[in-house]
Design a protein around this motif. Structure first.
Motif, mmCIF file in Angstrom:
data_model
loop_
_atom_site.group_PDB
_atom_site.id
_atom_site.type_symbol
_atom_site.label_atom_id
_atom_site.label_comp_id
_atom_site.label_asym_id
_atom_site.label_seq_id
_atom_site.Cartn_x
_atom_site.Cartn_y
_atom_site.Cartn_z
ATOM 1 N N ASP A 133 43.105 20.390 45.211
ATOM 2 C CA ASP A 133 42.856 20.534 43.771
ATOM 3 C C ASP A 133 41.395 20.841 43.498
ATOM 4 N N VAL A 134 40.515 20.405 44.389
ATOM 5 C CA VAL A 134 39.072 20.590 44.237
ATOM 6 C C VAL A 134 38.483 20.898 45.609
ATOM 7 N N VAL A 135 37.510 21.799 45.655
ATOM 8 C CA VAL A 135 36.779 22.086 46.892
ATOM 9 C C VAL A 135 35.284 21.947 46.600
ATOM 10 N N VAL A 136 34.614 21.071 47.329
ATOM 11 C CA VAL A 136 33.173 20.875 47.181
ATOM 12 C C VAL A 136 32.514 21.308 48.492
ATOM 13 N N CYS A 137 31.682 22.351 48.416
ATOM 14 C CA CYS A 137 31.052 22.928 49.606
ATOM 15 C C CYS A 137 29.598 22.469 49.734
ATOM 16 N N GLY A 138 29.072 22.590 50.951
ATOM 17 C CA GLY A 138 27.729 22.117 51.218
ATOM 18 C C GLY A 138 26.642 22.838 50.461
ATOM 19 N N ASP A 139 26.881 24.105 50.117
ATOM 20 C CA ASP A 139 25.867 24.858 49.379
ATOM 21 C C ASP A 139 26.077 24.785 47.870
ATOM 22 N N GLU A 140 26.941 23.870 47.429
ATOM 23 C CA GLU A 140 27.207 23.728 45.998
ATOM 24 C C GLU A 140 26.780 22.359 45.462
ATOM 25 N N VAL A 141 26.062 21.597 46.271
ATOM 26 C CA VAL A 141 25.530 20.304 45.836
ATOM 27 C C VAL A 141 24.027 20.302 46.094
ATOM 28 N N SER A 142 23.310 19.516 45.332
ATOM 29 C CA SER A 142 21.855 19.461 45.515
ATOM 30 C C SER A 142 21.474 18.605 46.715
ATOM 31 N N MET A 143 22.304 17.597 47.024
ATOM 32 C CA MET A 143 22.049 16.701 48.152
ATOM 33 C C MET A 143 23.295 16.636 49.028
ATOM 34 N N PRO A 144 23.316 17.339 50.163
ATOM 35 C CA PRO A 144 24.505 17.332 51.021
ATOM 36 C C PRO A 144 24.636 16.024 51.798
ATOM 37 N N LYS A 145 25.738 15.892 52.532
ATOM 38 C CA LYS A 145 25.930 14.731 53.392
ATOM 39 C C LYS A 145 24.720 14.582 54.325
ATOM 40 N N PRO A 146 24.224 13.378 54.582
ATOM 41 C CA PRO A 146 24.819 12.059 54.382
ATOM 42 C C PRO A 146 24.635 11.459 52.983
ATOM 43 N N ASP A 147 24.058 12.212 52.055
ATOM 44 C CA ASP A 147 23.962 11.713 50.687
ATOM 45 C C ASP A 147 25.378 11.563 50.105
ATOM 46 N N PRO A 148 25.608 10.606 49.217
ATOM 47 C CA PRO A 148 26.949 10.421 48.641
ATOM 48 C C PRO A 148 27.342 11.459 47.595
ATOM 49 N N GLU A 149 26.416 12.345 47.201
ATOM 50 C CA GLU A 149 26.712 13.289 46.118
ATOM 51 C C GLU A 149 27.987 14.104 46.325
ATOM 52 N N PRO A 150 28.255 14.658 47.534
ATOM 53 C CA PRO A 150 29.469 15.475 47.673
ATOM 54 C C PRO A 150 30.748 14.716 47.320
#
Length: 233
Positions: A133-150
């Protein structure tokens, strides 16, 4: 907390659903050879689950080329992995069956990955776009993993309380992200061993995991830390 079913199931991609870390390994070793060097096993393992920027920093340091331009390497690597993804990806044991069962149960799903959108689109040819239903990619967040943002972003997009979501991961970086987000975490190691960690439910594979099992994790998550950690078959 609703103990009957998860509010959503949040899937990592590389190493969790598909055996794509080996594909990344092929391309990274080829890139190192093009740069006139050899990628060490230690550096390759340090890249697992990380963002492209983090992986490229490790790559340059390992080759002893800290000043090597990043953009041409990222472009070459992305193109190479894209073509390898398009050739087809191999499912991790039990992953396809779990994804089908989760969708059949009507549970909301998200793909939460450190991989960029271009490569994810190629991987979705194997994974099936309708499965998420949702796809969250690494280049679509300001802080990628290991940050909890994704993971928090995925839960927000689904309208699901993160503490009632089950996140499924395979790497230390991904587990750290999912755990920090507040999700219930199921970890199934692939390329790297995962030590028992408070709040993380460990299994050797996804074989036999179904929506009822995921629901049981919500219940066991309420137990004392000593009761809920440890590996299962």
């Amino acid at each position: 907390m609703n103990s009957q079913r998860p509010a959503a199931v949040l899937f990592d991609m590389d190493g969790t659903l598909v055996d794509s870390e080996k594909v990344w390994g092929i391309a990274l070793h080829e890139l190192a050879a093009r740069a006139g060097g050899t990628l060490s096993d230690r550096a390759r393992q340090a890249m697992v689950g990380g963002s492209m920027a983090q992986s490229m920093r490790i790559f340059r340091e390992d080759l002893g080329r800290p000043d090597r331009p990043e953009e041409p390497d990222v472009e070459w690597l992305t193109t190479r992995v894209f073509h390898l993804f398009r050739e087809g990806l191999v499912w991790r044991p039990g992953a396809a069956e779990l994804l089908r069962a989760v969708k059949a149960a009507g549970l909301p799903t998200a793909l939460v990955t450190s991989t960029g959108r271009l490569l994810v689109e190629a991987a979705l040819d194997t994974l099936g776009r309708a499965n998420f239903d949702v796809v969250v990619c690494g280049d679509e967040v300001s802080m990628p993993k290991p940050d909890p943002e994704p993971y928090r972003t995925a839960a927000k997009l689904l309208g699901a309380p993160i503490e009632q979501c089950v996140a499924i991961e395979d790497s230390p970086t991904g587990v750290a992200s999912a755990l920090a987000s507040g999700a219930v975490v199921l970890a199934v190691p692939a390329e790297l061993e995962l030590p028992p960690t408070d709040g993380v439910h460990l299994r050797r594979s996804l074989v036999g995991v179904d929506p009822a099992y995921l629901a049981s994790l919500l219940i066991s998550h309420e137990l004392l830390p000593s009761e809920r950690s440890g590996a299962r078959p």
